[in-house]
Every structure is written in structure tokens, then in C-alpha cells.
Design a protein around this motif. Structure first.
Motif, short mmCIF file in Angstrom:
data_model
loop_
_atom_site.label_atom_id
_atom_site.label_comp_id
_atom_site.label_asym_id
_atom_site.label_seq_id
_atom_site.Cartn_x
_atom_site.Cartn_y
_atom_site.Cartn_z
N ARG A 142 -10.16 -0.62 5.19
CA ARG A 142 -10.66 0.52 4.39
C ARG A 142 -10.44 1.84 5.13
N ALA A 143 -10.69 1.83 6.44
CA ALA A 143 -10.52 3.06 7.23
C ALA A 143 -9.08 3.54 7.17
N VAL A 144 -8.15 2.62 7.32
CA VAL A 144 -6.74 3.00 7.27
C VAL A 144 -6.38 3.54 5.89
N MET A 145 -6.92 2.92 4.84
CA MET A 145 -6.64 3.41 3.49
C MET A 145 -7.25 4.81 3.29
N MET A 146 -8.46 5.01 3.77
CA MET A 146 -9.13 6.30 3.58
C MET A 146 -8.48 7.40 4.43
N GLY A 172 -8.70 1.47 -4.44
CA GLY A 172 -8.44 0.41 -3.47
C GLY A 172 -9.62 0.15 -2.55
N VAL A 173 -10.25 1.20 -2.09
CA VAL A 173 -11.40 1.07 -1.21
C VAL A 173 -12.57 0.45 -1.97
N GLU A 174 -12.79 0.89 -3.21
CA GLU A 174 -13.89 0.35 -4.02
C GLU A 174 -13.64 -1.12 -4.37
#
Length: 179
Positions: A142-146, A172-174
Motif C-alpha cells: 500500500r505504501a508503495v502504491m500511495m 487499489g489501496v482501498e
């Protein structure tokens, strides 16, 4: 007339606040000590009363920027905070961007002290979002996506594409959080 007892601490905070805002917008090379001190309303000489080098200030300023971001966006890792993180308002904020996203390639070019500050921030970002080992792996994803989504959106000249990217990252994160 002598300075107020808190004068030095207040000056240091003013320098750090200004540096956090300027560095997250322009990176290390894009901010001179003269410009920084002028923006802070102080003299260049005052800089050296607080910091030994620009690199020392940079290492501390990215921590200040992260603290300010947490204050603006929220402490938690829930949907509201993630939504605010991956928003156009955060992307365009005059108050400053997340240093993890805005300085990702800039920090890679800096000395070990700066890179260590960045690493501590990243660890903190992950630890707030993780529980056990499986949760930690998902928190890293999630961190990489955010962070990556915000970083890439910042570089795009096409506002519609940037918004589409932020929206895709939010979804994607949700979706991951719902697993």
C-alpha cells in the motif's frame, strides 16, 4: 535589548518550517541557503547559528515535513487519511507535500544522514499501517502504491492523467484494505 529566551528555538522552527515547504517543492539543489533564509525572514548568518550545513538542515526538514503532513492529513491509516493522501489537494498543497513522495529520487542522491532520515520516515509510515507479518507485507505494498502514485502524479503535465492515476491508486489501496 536582549533576545527573548525562546528566540533561538523560534528561529530554528521558522527555518525548519520554511525548509520543509521549499525542499518538498524544489528538492535539495533547487533551494539555496540565501533563498531559504530570505523566505524565513532571517539573515544568512543566522543559518549557521542553527545548522552546520545545508545537508544537516535537509535531513531535519524532511522529518518536519512528514510531521506537518501527519498533522494535516491525519494520524490514522484509515480510508479518510488514505483518501486525503491521494488527493489533488495534497498534490497541489502550498503547505508542502509528503517528503516520501516528493523527494524520493532527490534523497537517493544525498548523503547517508539524509537517507537515514528518509528511511526512518518510511519505516514509520509502514509501522502505522501494519500489524503482524502479513499485515506488514500488505502495508509495504500500500505504501508503495500511495507514495509512488503521488510521486508520479506530481511529475505529470497532464492534469487529467494525474487525477486518473490518483483515483486508480485510491481504488487499489482501498481494495487491498478490504481484503
Amino acid at each position: 535589548m536582549p533576545w527573548h529566551p525562546d528566540h533561538k528555538a523560534q528561529s530554528r522552527e521558522r527555518i525548519l518550517d520554511t525548509a520543509a515547504r521549499l525542499f518538498t517543492r524544489h528538492g535539495f539543489a533547487g533551494v539555496s541557503i540565501d533563498t531559504l533564509m530570505q523566505e524565513a525572514g532571517l539573515t544568512r548568518g543566522a543559518f549557521y547559528a542553527h545548522f552546520a550545513s545545508k545537508s544537516e538542515l535537509y535531513a531535519e526538514a524532511i522529518v518536519t515535513a512528514a510531521r506537518q503532513g501527519v498533522e494535516r492529513l491525519g494520524q490514522g491509516t484509515g480510508p479518510e487519511t488514505r483518501e486525503r493522501y491521494l488527493s489533488r489537494e495534497h498534490l497541489e498543497s502550498e503547505a508542502g507535500l509528503c517528503p516520501l513522495a516528493s523527494l524520493v529520487s532527490d534523497v537517493a542522491q544525498q548523503d547517508p544522514r539524509v537517507r537515514e532520515s528518509y528511511t526512518r520516515l518510511f519505516r514509520g509510515f509502514i509501522e502505522r499501517a501494519a500489524g503482524g507479518e502479513d499485515a506488514r507485507q500488505r502495508a509495504l505494498q500500500r505504501a508503495v502504491m500511495m507514495i509512488g502514485g503521488l510521486a508520479i502524479a506530481r511529475t505529470l503535465s497532464d492534469e487529467a492523467l494525474a487525477e486518473e492515476l490518483l483515483q486508480a491508486c485510491r481504488r487499489g489501496v482501498e481494495a487491498d484494505a478490504d481484503r
